[in-house]
Design an enzyme around this catalytic site. Structure first.
Site: not given
Lengths: 152, 396
Positions: B118, B191, B194, B217, B354
């Site tokens: 991202h 990261d 997700q 999220k 993104c």
């Protein structure tokens, strides 16, 4: 909103766009991208005796953007460089016959930006910050003013 | 407790609303999730009954706010298998990654990323003037391990990668990648924006040095995120930002800093946000992370099958564990597809997500993306397929 957005005339220009080709021997070209969705349009102009003799576009774009570009290639033909430069947001919306929401308005106006970049490159000038902002943010008043000039 | 999607849906007030006169099918969960009433109630209760400035002042309310804030930190720490002192609250994953970039990779530092990142795991490193290298991906969307091994030989200071891509949804073997980084003398940064919403993670078992995710999220509020910093690393790092609450002593020319995590949290903190995140974790754990994962995997499978039935749909990656399905319908532009879906009440994401460099690798300018979470249903998958069939009919 979509139902109305994808009107017959827009779908017609989207499915069978006019003048969609990379122009050979163009006098000038302008390139604009929409960072939001990745739409990417190049506008080509052939200028002869001070008038736009030919216009075409190329790139990746959604239906609204493609239709707008296709319509603009017709709109700009026969105009002087100054006349081409003066085409405004209102004229694009009039051609499309709809007023898209804020997100899709950017799609509709991207070809106009590419067209103006081409004209400016022909004139050997760069687009002013105010004008760039007007297209990017589609300020109502500024667009109408430019449109009025075309009418003259 | 058996998984009951109808009962779960009743906890989310927004799911009852209509859009364009149609039932709402919210399929943009990889962008942000909806909030259960208990999260909103917890935040409201904090503001109505306990609000004060945490870690400042000794009055009763300040102490109560501090206790509430630190209890939230403990809950987050337990959720990811960390010690509370290793948990730093940030605004979101993006801010967490910016912090890591600021603190670990100055001008000219070698940083290894992957092609599937991202922008939030690319641009922060560019801003600091690091020299970026990118590990390639396999065609099915996972990071190419042998390429990582090769690029780690160039001795990067840090290897920062997405646990799961927000476009492809594939989950990478983070433990293995972190182990490889450590052996090559590089720090590792994960990261997890997700992945954290969808699975149990254990940061100590994973062996990462940094691990970042966002509350919004995973049913929590916007405005609060988490950065795990491994204890030994956090002790040595200089903070990127200064301010109140992060110091030990301040003199005219220099200061000394508080211990982690306070040294990484200057200024008044988002206590209500932390409270909301803690409530979201309670809710998810009440349902059970395994049950969430199972439900999302079922929806992912149903979606892939339904899309195959639409005809001419191309999907990218494999998000069976993260509920992400990126796709394109024939030559239709993703924006047109999402507009048609929206008209039918189906909320999709469309665009480059993104991740413009990844779009270039995939050879597309944009994709549409459906992403599922615990409150989605098979009926919503069918709504999506019907909307796509309509878009195809009108636009082709």
């Amino acid at each position: 909103m979509s139902e109305e957005l994808y009107r017959e005339n827009i779908l017609e220009h989207y499915k069978r766009p006019h003048n969609r080709e990379k122009m050979k021997g163009a006098s000038c070209s302008g390139h604009a991208i929409n960072p939001f969705c990745g739409d990417d349009i190049t506008f080509y102009l052939k200028v002869k005796d001070g008038k736009v003799a030919g216009a075409s576009f190329d790139g990746h774009a959604c239906a609204i953007c493609t239709a707008s570009a296709s319509m603009l290639t017709g709109e700009v033909k026969g105009k002087s460089a100054e006349g081409a430069r003066a085409i405004g947001k209102e004229r694009v919306l009039a051609l499309l016959g709809v007023s898209p929401g804020p997100t899709r308005l950017k799609c509709a106006l991207l070809p106009l930006k590419a067209l103006k970049m081409a004209v400016y490159s022909h004139l050997g000038k760069t687009m002013g910050k105010d004008e760039e902002k007007e297209i990017a943010e589609a300020d109502e008043g500024a667009g109408r003013q430019a449109d009025d000039e075309v009418g003259k | 407790m058996a998984f009951d999607v109808d009962a779960i849906r009743k906890d989310f007030p927004i799911l009852a609303r209509r859009v364009n006169g149609k039932k709402l099918a919210y399929l943009d969960n990889a962008a942000t999730t909806q909030k259960p009433r208990c999260v909103l109630d917890a935040m409201r209760d904090y503001y109505e009954n306990s609000n004060a400035n945490a870690h400042r002042g000794g009055h009763a309310l300040a102490e109560e706010a501090t206790e509430i804030y630190e209890a939230a930190r403990k809950k987050v720490a337990r959720f990811v298998g960390a010690a509370p002192s290793e948990i730093v609250f940030t605004r979101n994953t993006t801010e967490a990654l910016n912090l890591v970039a600021c603190m670990t990779a100055g001008k000219g530092a070698r940083v290894l990323l992957t092609q599937a990142e991202h922008h939030s795991n690319i641009v922060p490193w560019q801003l600091g003037g690091a020299k970026l290298d990118y590990a390639t991906m396999r065609s099915y969307g996972a990071i190419c391990i042998s390429d990582v091994a090769e690029r780690l030989q160039k001795r990067p200071a840090i290897f920062s990668f997405s646990h799961a891509s927000n476009v492809l949804g594939n989950v990478n073997d983070a433990a293995k990648l972190c182990r490889m980084a450590r052996r090559a003398g590089a720090l590792s940064c994960v990261d997890a924006a997700q992945s954290a919403p969808h699975m149990r993670v254990d940061v100590h078992g994973m062996g990462c040095d940094f691990f970042a995710f966002s509350a919004h999220k995973m049913l929590g509020p916007t405005g609060i995120g988490v950065l795990y910093i491994r204890k030994e690393v956090g002790e040595k790092l200089l903070p990127a930002f200064g301010g109140g609450g992060m110091i030990e002593d301040v003199d005219w020319q220099r200061s000394t800093f508080a211990a982690a995590p306070q040294k990484f949290e200057p200024g008044t903190q988002d206590v209500a946000g932390a409270v909301g995140l803690a409530a979201a974790i309670d809710y998810l754990e009440g349902v059970g992370m395994a049950a969430v994962g199972k439900h999302v995997a079922m929806l992912h499978k149903a979606c892939v099958e339904e899309l195959a039935g639409v005809g001419g749909v191309r999907t990218y990656g494999n998000g069976s564990k993260t509920g992400i399905v990126s796709f394109n319908v024939g030559k239709l532009h993703a924006h047109d597809v999402s507009d048609f879906a929206s008209q039918e009440g189906v909320m999709l994401r469309a665009g480059h997500h993104c991740a413009k460099p990844l779009m270039r690798v995939l050879g597309v300018s944009a994709t549409a993306r459906a992403s599922f979470y615990l409150y989605n249903t098979e009926e919503e998958v069918e709504m999506l397929a019907a909307a796509l069939k309509r878009a195809k009919k009108v636009l082709s």
